[in-house]
Write a protein that holds these residues in place. Sequence first.
Motif, PDB file in Angstrom:
ATOM      1  N   THR A 170     126.395  28.402  12.440  1.00  0.00           N
ATOM      2  CA  THR A 170     125.691  29.662  12.282  1.00  0.00           C
ATOM      3  C   THR A 170     124.622  29.548  11.201  1.00  0.00           C
ATOM      4  OG1 THR A 170     127.062  30.621  10.517  1.00  0.00           O
ATOM      5  CG2 THR A 170     127.864  30.847  12.798  1.00  0.00           C
ATOM      6  N   GLU A 200     129.185  24.050  16.863  1.00  0.00           N
ATOM      7  CA  GLU A 200     128.265  25.175  16.692  1.00  0.00           C
ATOM      8  C   GLU A 200     128.175  25.498  15.214  1.00  0.00           C
ATOM      9  OE1 GLU A 200     127.207  29.499  18.735  1.00  0.00           O
ATOM     10  OE2 GLU A 200     129.239  28.676  18.958  1.00  0.00           O
ATOM     11  N   SER A 236     123.837  32.481  15.827  1.00  0.00           N
ATOM     12  CA  SER A 236     124.065  31.131  16.355  1.00  0.00           C
ATOM     13  C   SER A 236     122.809  30.290  16.172  1.00  0.00           C
ATOM     14  CB  SER A 236     124.458  31.194  17.832  1.00  0.00           C
ATOM     15  OG  SER A 236     124.688  29.890  18.342  1.00  0.00           O
TER      16      SER A 236
END
Length: 566
Positions: A442, A440, A520
């Motif tokens: 940001t 993931e 996100s």
Amino acid sequence: MRNRLNPAGDIPDTGIPEQLAATMTMAEQHEWHRGYLRRHAVSRRNFLRGSAAAAAVAAVGTSPFAGRAYADQAQLAVGGRHVGFGPDAASQLRFAAQLSRNPGGAKVFLDHGPTPALGASVEAEVRDLVTQIPTSDSGVLAAEQFYVHAPVDGLPGRLPHFYRWRTSDGFVGDIRAASTAMPSVRNAVLPFRFTMMGDQGTDDTPAQPAGIAPGDYDDKYYKPDNDPAVPHADNVMRQIVACKPDFHVLAGDIAYADPSGAGKKPRYVAAGDKLPDGFDKFNPYVWDVYFGAIEASASTTPWMFATGNHDMEAAYDTHGYGGHLARLDLPGNGPAGCPSAYSFTYGNVAVLSLDANDVSYEIKANTGYSGGAQTGWVERTLAEYRANPDIDFIVCFFHHCAYSTTDSHASDGGLRDAWCALFDRYQVDLVLQGHNHIFERTDPIRGGRPTKAAGDNSIVYPDADGTVYYTVGGGGRPRYGFQPGSPESYRGHEVPDTAVPNSYVWTPAGTKQDEAAPWSRVRFRNYSFIRVDVRPGFFASEMDVVAVDEYGREFDKVTYRRQVGR
């Protein structure tokens, strides 16, 4: 009744009854071990003999153990070679390996030099690691492993240094080479590359103790979507080797010597009972397999480790890190008492390894153990690097996530409260995390809020835009999921709105607080790592961070650009 500190399965099960371990700090767990062992003394002659290191040595074709079972009388051999930087990465290398058995009276040497002719030799330090784990029959699993370490200082920057391991009773290893870091002098810097991931483990099962079946202590055993036929950790390793990085950083949860959690719950079995699948708590021989698995890279590329929650091993002292101090050579230039907190520089990049176990709100076995010393050191070190005109980029790596949105761990408010304001103040460029077994990324964040949308192939100016947080926990462990209704979004599979409305953050009380996550940007659920290509300059410097899956396919890229001197 004491409050629960440690969620089930999130720290290694070292034989303490689960209901007790859940409420104990790491120091208390280690003291429990000492008391148990005082009541259950084990003779050295009853220790498990040998180690899976023999298999690791055989894999490189230099072992007298090839095709033979371990025996005390066999020739001593060296395997599981791994290299790291010393406190001054541009002039110091730390060479380490594992012995196939007790060396007895034999000595171990590191032959080394600037060419394959070598020319110098140093006698290695032998570290004897004794592990004793209570077992399900009220006995003790007793193991003894031997690691060798040889520091070499006074080396020129970024030049290869050749070495081999040798023993006084006849073993001679093959010659390999590792390189020191590039100096941080502006007119000496050239482009370079490093790689990073976390949560690795192994695809293979240790040979000790007898009776362990495949699937008991490896990455393949617990989630149907993991496809046990595919060696995901080995695939990621092959891609890292192919990248030929100048160094590699691993953001904690290294070998998983106890793979409980996320599928296999820790279990304490009463005397006389037996677990049906052979799985019985912490197994130190998993580390033998691990060092063999990473040797293709770690024997020539410095590997730099942070510690995660599965690296707190209560069988050992020093807050559960005593085993790491026997196996690894951490630079040791961080705050006193925090062995996995340290820093080094490579060219125009400063790298800080932090111990997130010290500040976590989710898993509290070691929370607060430094008494604030680590956070004070973080501030001083960041200030020093940001004031250094030869350092452009600052990278921090650690295990738990300040910003992530999985359904398993999500974000830890302890890291935000301790360090994120410092990351803002000193303009940290990248924060690299593990813990959540996914990828993931940001958008750039400042003050807890995203400053702009940074999609694939975007350019981020960290001094103005803020810090980007990466979660790269797909090194090999079975993967997690994202929050319901928040699909993956990555190159070729983008969704129009990547915000996550239903994530959460861990609070000081150890509870989950709901939060939206507008920050996100990229979510990818499969096995992966990042490749970082740095291009130092005189007027501006750039750094490409590319996300790569286990088959070498790139699925995200961001370029970080800094004007020199800002």
